[in-house]
Design a protein around this motif. Sequence first.
Motif, PDB file in Angstrom:
ATOM      1  N   UNK A  50      42.060  41.146  42.127  1.00  0.00           N
ATOM      2  CA  UNK A  50      43.290  41.359  41.367  1.00  0.00           C
ATOM      3  C   UNK A  50      44.218  42.340  42.063  1.00  0.00           C
ATOM      4  N   UNK A  51      43.657  43.439  42.583  1.00  0.00           N
ATOM      5  CA  UNK A  51      44.487  44.473  43.199  1.00  0.00           C
ATOM      6  C   UNK A  51      45.139  44.006  44.495  1.00  0.00           C
ATOM      7  N   UNK A  52      44.507  43.085  45.210  1.00  0.00           N
ATOM      8  CA  UNK A  52      45.127  42.575  46.434  1.00  0.00           C
ATOM      9  C   UNK A  52      46.012  41.374  46.133  1.00  0.00           C
ATOM     10  N   UNK A  53      46.129  41.003  44.850  1.00  0.00           N
ATOM     11  CA  UNK A  53      47.064  39.952  44.440  1.00  0.00           C
ATOM     12  C   UNK A  53      46.677  38.555  44.851  1.00  0.00           C
ATOM     13  N   UNK A  54      45.365  38.252  44.903  1.00  0.00           N
ATOM     14  CA  UNK A  54      44.924  36.936  45.356  1.00  0.00           C
ATOM     15  C   UNK A  54      44.185  36.171  44.260  1.00  0.00           C
ATOM     16  N   UNK A  55      44.529  36.428  42.988  1.00  0.00           N
ATOM     17  CA  UNK A  55      43.863  35.720  41.900  1.00  0.00           C
ATOM     18  C   UNK A  55      43.994  34.206  42.018  1.00  0.00           C
ATOM     19  N   UNK A  56      45.191  33.745  42.389  1.00  0.00           N
ATOM     20  CA  UNK A  56      45.425  32.302  42.426  1.00  0.00           C
ATOM     21  C   UNK A  56      44.770  31.615  43.607  1.00  0.00           C
ATOM     22  N   UNK A  57      44.139  32.395  44.498  1.00  0.00           N
ATOM     23  CA  UNK A  57      43.415  31.789  45.611  1.00  0.00           C
ATOM     24  C   UNK A  57      41.998  31.415  45.199  1.00  0.00           C
ATOM     25  N   UNK A  58      41.647  31.674  43.933  1.00  0.00           N
ATOM     26  CA  UNK A  58      40.300  31.367  43.439  1.00  0.00           C
ATOM     27  C   UNK A  58      40.420  30.483  42.202  1.00  0.00           C
ATOM     28  N   UNK A  59      40.875  29.242  42.363  1.00  0.00           N
ATOM     29  CA  UNK A  59      41.088  28.379  41.192  1.00  0.00           C
ATOM     30  C   UNK A  59      39.812  27.769  40.625  1.00  0.00           C
ATOM     31  N   UNK A  60      38.716  27.732  41.407  1.00  0.00           N
ATOM     32  CA  UNK A  60      37.489  27.098  40.948  1.00  0.00           C
ATOM     33  C   UNK A  60      36.326  28.074  41.067  1.00  0.00           C
ATOM     34  N   UNK A  69      33.551  27.494  42.543  1.00  0.00           N
ATOM     35  CA  UNK A  69      33.026  27.451  43.913  1.00  0.00           C
ATOM     36  C   UNK A  69      33.803  28.391  44.824  1.00  0.00           C
ATOM     37  N   UNK A  70      35.130  28.457  44.633  1.00  0.00           N
ATOM     38  CA  UNK A  70      35.940  29.410  45.401  1.00  0.00           C
ATOM     39  C   UNK A  70      35.513  30.839  45.080  1.00  0.00           C
ATOM     40  N   UNK A  71      35.281  31.094  43.795  1.00  0.00           N
ATOM     41  CA  UNK A  71      34.884  32.443  43.383  1.00  0.00           C
ATOM     42  C   UNK A  71      33.534  32.820  43.964  1.00  0.00           C
ATOM     43  N   UNK A  72      32.597  31.896  43.955  1.00  0.00           N
ATOM     44  CA  UNK A  72      31.270  32.180  44.501  1.00  0.00           C
ATOM     45  C   UNK A  72      31.338  32.449  45.999  1.00  0.00           C
ATOM     46  N   UNK A  73      32.159  31.679  46.709  1.00  0.00           N
ATOM     47  CA  UNK A  73      32.285  31.881  48.159  1.00  0.00           C
ATOM     48  C   UNK A  73      32.892  33.248  48.468  1.00  0.00           C
ATOM     49  N   UNK A  74      33.971  33.616  47.737  1.00  0.00           N
ATOM     50  CA  UNK A  74      34.601  34.910  47.969  1.00  0.00           C
ATOM     51  C   UNK A  74      33.667  36.052  47.578  1.00  0.00           C
ATOM     52  N   UNK A  75      32.910  35.863  46.505  1.00  0.00           N
ATOM     53  CA  UNK A  75      31.973  36.894  46.068  1.00  0.00           C
ATOM     54  C   UNK A  75      30.907  37.136  47.143  1.00  0.00           C
ATOM     55  N   UNK A  76      30.427  36.054  47.765  1.00  0.00           N
ATOM     56  CA  UNK A  76      29.402  36.180  48.802  1.00  0.00           C
ATOM     57  C   UNK A  76      29.917  37.033  49.962  1.00  0.00           C
ATOM     58  N   UNK A  77      31.152  36.763  50.421  1.00  0.00           N
ATOM     59  CA  UNK A  77      31.697  37.534  51.528  1.00  0.00           C
ATOM     60  C   UNK A  77      32.015  38.971  51.104  1.00  0.00           C
ATOM     61  N   UNK A  78      32.484  39.139  49.858  1.00  0.00           N
ATOM     62  CA  UNK A  78      32.756  40.502  49.364  1.00  0.00           C
ATOM     63  C   UNK A  78      31.476  41.311  49.278  1.00  0.00           C
ATOM     64  N   UNK A  79      30.355  40.636  48.977  1.00  0.00           N
ATOM     65  CA  UNK A  79      29.093  41.326  48.839  1.00  0.00           C
ATOM     66  C   UNK A  79      28.620  41.926  50.171  1.00  0.00           C
ATOM     67  N   UNK A  80      29.158  41.417  51.281  1.00  0.00           N
ATOM     68  CA  UNK A  80      28.805  41.954  52.599  1.00  0.00           C
ATOM     69  C   UNK A  80      29.641  43.190  52.951  1.00  0.00           C
ATOM     70  N   UNK A  81      30.659  43.477  52.156  1.00  0.00           N
ATOM     71  CA  UNK A  81      31.572  44.566  52.475  1.00  0.00           C
ATOM     72  C   UNK A  81      30.955  45.924  52.199  1.00  0.00           C
ATOM     73  N   UNK A  82      31.524  46.947  52.824  1.00  0.00           N
ATOM     74  CA  UNK A  82      31.048  48.315  52.598  1.00  0.00           C
ATOM     75  C   UNK A  82      31.271  48.739  51.153  1.00  0.00           C
ATOM     76  N   UNK A  83      32.357  48.253  50.529  1.00  0.00           N
ATOM     77  CA  UNK A  83      32.648  48.605  49.140  1.00  0.00           C
ATOM     78  C   UNK A  83      31.518  48.162  48.214  1.00  0.00           C
ATOM     79  N   UNK A  84      31.089  46.905  48.381  1.00  0.00           N
ATOM     80  CA  UNK A  84      30.045  46.374  47.514  1.00  0.00           C
ATOM     81  C   UNK A  84      28.711  47.057  47.794  1.00  0.00           C
TER      82      UNK A  84
END
Length: 284
Positions: free
Chosen positions: A199-209, A211-226
């Motif tokens: 939400x803060x990076x303004x990319x909500x509409x890039x996750x319409x499904x 499956x998109x959310x799961x893919x982005x979550x997987x990559x976010x989970x590799x980040x230092x933040x997560x």
Amino acid sequence: MEKNFYFKHDASAFSDAKLMNLVQKEGLSGYGIYWAILEFLRIQPEYSASRVTLSQLARKTNTTQKKMMRIISDYDLFVLTDDRFYSPGLSERMAAHDRVVGSCRANGRLGGLANSLKISQSDEANAIALVRESNHIITSLKSESEANSCSSPEELLRSVAAMKHETIWQEQMAMKSGMGLKFAAHFDALLLAFSTYISLIGEENSIPTVNDAKRRFFFWMQSADCKQLMARLQKQEEAAPDPYRFETIVDGQRTYCGMPIVEGAPPRPAINAVWDDDGHCWRH
């Protein structure tokens, strides 16, 4: 929402050497004009104004444009450029004020996401702590706040809410996270932090499904933040278990097994505990 046009006024302002010089030469009327100018600048974009507004401001304060220009230019209280003027002191105070407003806006967005996703208060607090400590997200927040542009979160919320029912996928993420069985207990906190980041990076509409959310979550989970959040959650669990871990917060109401818990009741002590209305206590 209407803006709050408040700004700090130091109680010791009258003792400032520059203002004392102003009062000595211009009288208290000059002091009043000084504050009128500050109030005017407070409501201007970027807290500065065009020189062409001086004639209108002079009429409004019942003084002459010449006197107003003298107060702006002769006492080192304002900065005057070719076509604009501003107060360095006001700009500095408002910069601090705007940072606080930005932080409150971030926490408000977190609370909205938590409510929409029905996240518990403890998980919301963990996600808020992550946002506050994450330089990457805070940088994104500042950019978002300055641009004041963000996509609609409806599709993101639908996709993320659907992820809560993807049990096989959650098991896969648990194995990849390194948290094992503890992943399920903290999934809501991770989900809220992920939603907030998107939400803060303004990319909500890039996750319409989903499956998109799961893919982005997987990559976010590799980040230092997560990874930072997961480490904190594990540390908290080892230090002291949540006394309310056998309850669920629904719209601000403590519940268990879909039933509301009486106000003032102690934490539910076990997964099989049932509230006794007659004895006013938990029983196994």
